[in-house]
Every structure is written in structure tokens, then in C-alpha cells.
Design a protein around this motif. Structure first.
Motif, PDB file in Angstrom:
ATOM      1  N   HIS A   1       0.802  -1.224   0.000  1.00  0.00           N
ATOM      2  CA  HIS A   1       0.000   0.000   0.000  1.00  0.00           C
ATOM      3  C   HIS A   1       0.833   1.271   0.000  1.00  0.00           C
ATOM      4  O   HIS A   1       0.367   2.307  -0.456  1.00  0.00           O
ATOM      5  CB  HIS A   1      -0.907   0.037   1.242  1.00  0.00           C
ATOM      6  N   ASP A   2       2.038   1.205   0.500  1.00  0.00           N
ATOM      7  CA  ASP A   2       2.821   2.418   0.723  1.00  0.00           C
ATOM      8  C   ASP A   2       3.508   2.959  -0.525  1.00  0.00           C
ATOM      9  O   ASP A   2       4.109   4.028  -0.464  1.00  0.00           O
ATOM     10  CB  ASP A   2       3.873   2.162   1.800  1.00  0.00           C
TER      11      ASP A   2
ATOM     12  N   ASP B   1       0.249  11.909   1.512  1.00  0.00           N
ATOM     13  CA  ASP B   1      -0.562  10.923   2.222  1.00  0.00           C
ATOM     14  C   ASP B   1      -1.987  11.477   2.315  1.00  0.00           C
ATOM     15  O   ASP B   1      -2.364  12.063   3.335  1.00  0.00           O
ATOM     16  CB  ASP B   1       0.027  10.666   3.610  1.00  0.00           C
TER      17      ASP B   1
ATOM     18  N   ASP C   1      -4.928  10.202   2.715  1.00  0.00           N
ATOM     19  CA  ASP C   1      -5.888   9.629   3.664  1.00  0.00           C
ATOM     20  C   ASP C   1      -5.349   9.587   5.092  1.00  0.00           C
ATOM     21  O   ASP C   1      -5.963   8.989   5.962  1.00  0.00           O
ATOM     22  CB  ASP C   1      -6.318   8.239   3.210  1.00  0.00           C
ATOM     23  N   LYS C   2      -4.227  10.216   5.320  1.00  0.00           N
ATOM     24  CA  LYS C   2      -3.616  10.294   6.659  1.00  0.00           C
ATOM     25  C   LYS C   2      -3.407   8.926   7.292  1.00  0.00           C
ATOM     26  O   LYS C   2      -3.629   8.725   8.480  1.00  0.00           O
ATOM     27  CB  LYS C   2      -4.457  11.176   7.584  1.00  0.00           C
ATOM     28  N   GLY C   3      -3.020   7.950   6.481  1.00  0.00           N
ATOM     29  CA  GLY C   3      -2.667   6.639   6.992  1.00  0.00           C
ATOM     30  C   GLY C   3      -3.816   5.656   7.156  1.00  0.00           C
ATOM     31  O   GLY C   3      -3.603   4.552   7.628  1.00  0.00           O
ATOM     32  N   SER C   4      -5.034   6.023   6.749  1.00  0.00           N
ATOM     33  CA  SER C   4      -6.166   5.109   6.955  1.00  0.00           C
ATOM     34  C   SER C   4      -6.223   3.997   5.903  1.00  0.00           C
ATOM     35  O   SER C   4      -6.852   2.974   6.125  1.00  0.00           O
ATOM     36  CB  SER C   4      -7.488   5.878   6.939  1.00  0.00           C
ATOM     37  N   GLY C   5      -5.615   4.217   4.755  1.00  0.00           N
ATOM     38  CA  GLY C   5      -5.620   3.204   3.705  1.00  0.00           C
ATOM     39  C   GLY C   5      -6.779   3.298   2.743  1.00  0.00           C
ATOM     40  O   GLY C   5      -6.880   2.524   1.789  1.00  0.00           O
ATOM     41  N   SER C   6      -7.692   4.247   2.944  1.00  0.00           N
ATOM     42  CA  SER C   6      -8.863   4.354   2.070  1.00  0.00           C
ATOM     43  C   SER C   6      -8.486   4.792   0.652  1.00  0.00           C
ATOM     44  O   SER C   6      -9.104   4.356  -0.317  1.00  0.00           O
ATOM     45  CB  SER C   6      -9.892   5.310   2.666  1.00  0.00           C
TER      46      SER C   6
ATOM     47  N   GLU D   1      -5.761   4.002  -0.929  1.00  0.00           N
ATOM     48  CA  GLU D   1      -5.216   2.831  -1.610  1.00  0.00           C
ATOM     49  C   GLU D   1      -6.325   1.907  -2.102  1.00  0.00           C
ATOM     50  O   GLU D   1      -6.258   1.369  -3.196  1.00  0.00           O
ATOM     51  CB  GLU D   1      -4.257   2.079  -0.690  1.00  0.00           C
ATOM     52  N   TRP D   2      -7.347   1.717  -1.267  1.00  0.00           N
ATOM     53  CA  TRP D   2      -8.468   0.866  -1.691  1.00  0.00           C
ATOM     54  C   TRP D   2      -9.219   1.487  -2.861  1.00  0.00           C
ATOM     55  O   TRP D   2      -9.678   0.780  -3.761  1.00  0.00           O
ATOM     56  CB  TRP D   2      -9.417   0.594  -0.528  1.00  0.00           C
TER      57      TRP D   2
END
Length: 79
Positions: free
Chosen positions: A30-31, A40, A42-47, A49-50
Motif C-alpha cells: 500500500h505504501d 498521504d 488519507d492520513k494513513g487510513s488506507g482508504s 489505496e483501496w
């Protein structure tokens, strides 16, 4: 392989393969988005990337469907 495949078939096949590979890479790593673009969103939430994975998978399906249509067109024209 049917003769008479147009340039469009090859473009759709190549772009479909690329988007599919990038979607799979994004699923497992994801990174890479933050590393490549330096943001970044989504501030690290991963949304984010999805969302990228879903868009890439939709593009892959669209390119595959287009390539399939071109393949069938060439098959019908050859027969």
C-alpha cells in the motif's frame, strides 16, 4: 490467433495487463503511492489505496472487455 487484429486490441491488452499488475501490487504494498507521490491523502487510513485498487480493477475489466470484443471482431471477419 485470428488475423486482422487491430492496433486497438494490442493497446487494450497492454493497458489491461499494466492496470492489473499495478492493482495487485497495490493490494500487497500500500505504501508505494505515498513513496512515489510524496503525499498521504488519507492520513494513513488506507482508504485512498483501496480506491486506487478499485479504480484499477475497473479499468482492467474494461480493457479486457474491449480486447475481447476486438478479438471476436477479428474472428468473425476471418471466417
Amino acid at each position: 490467433m485470428p488475423s486482422g487484429l487491430r492496433y486497438r486490441f494490442w493497446l487494450e491488452s497492454i493497458f489491461g495487463s499494466i492496470t492489473g499488475v499495478v492493482a495487485v501490487v497495490t493490494l500487497f504494498s500500500h505504501d508505494w503511492i505515498e513513496a512515489v507521490f510524496g503525499v498521504d491523502p488519507d492520513k494513513g487510513s488506507g482508504s485512498a489505496e483501496w480506491l486506487v485498487v478499485m479504480i484499477l480493477l475497473l479499468l482492467t475489466v474494461a480493457f479486457a472487455a474491449g480486447a475481447r470484443l476486438e478479438w471476436r471482431r477479428a474472428q468473425l471477419a476471418a471466417s
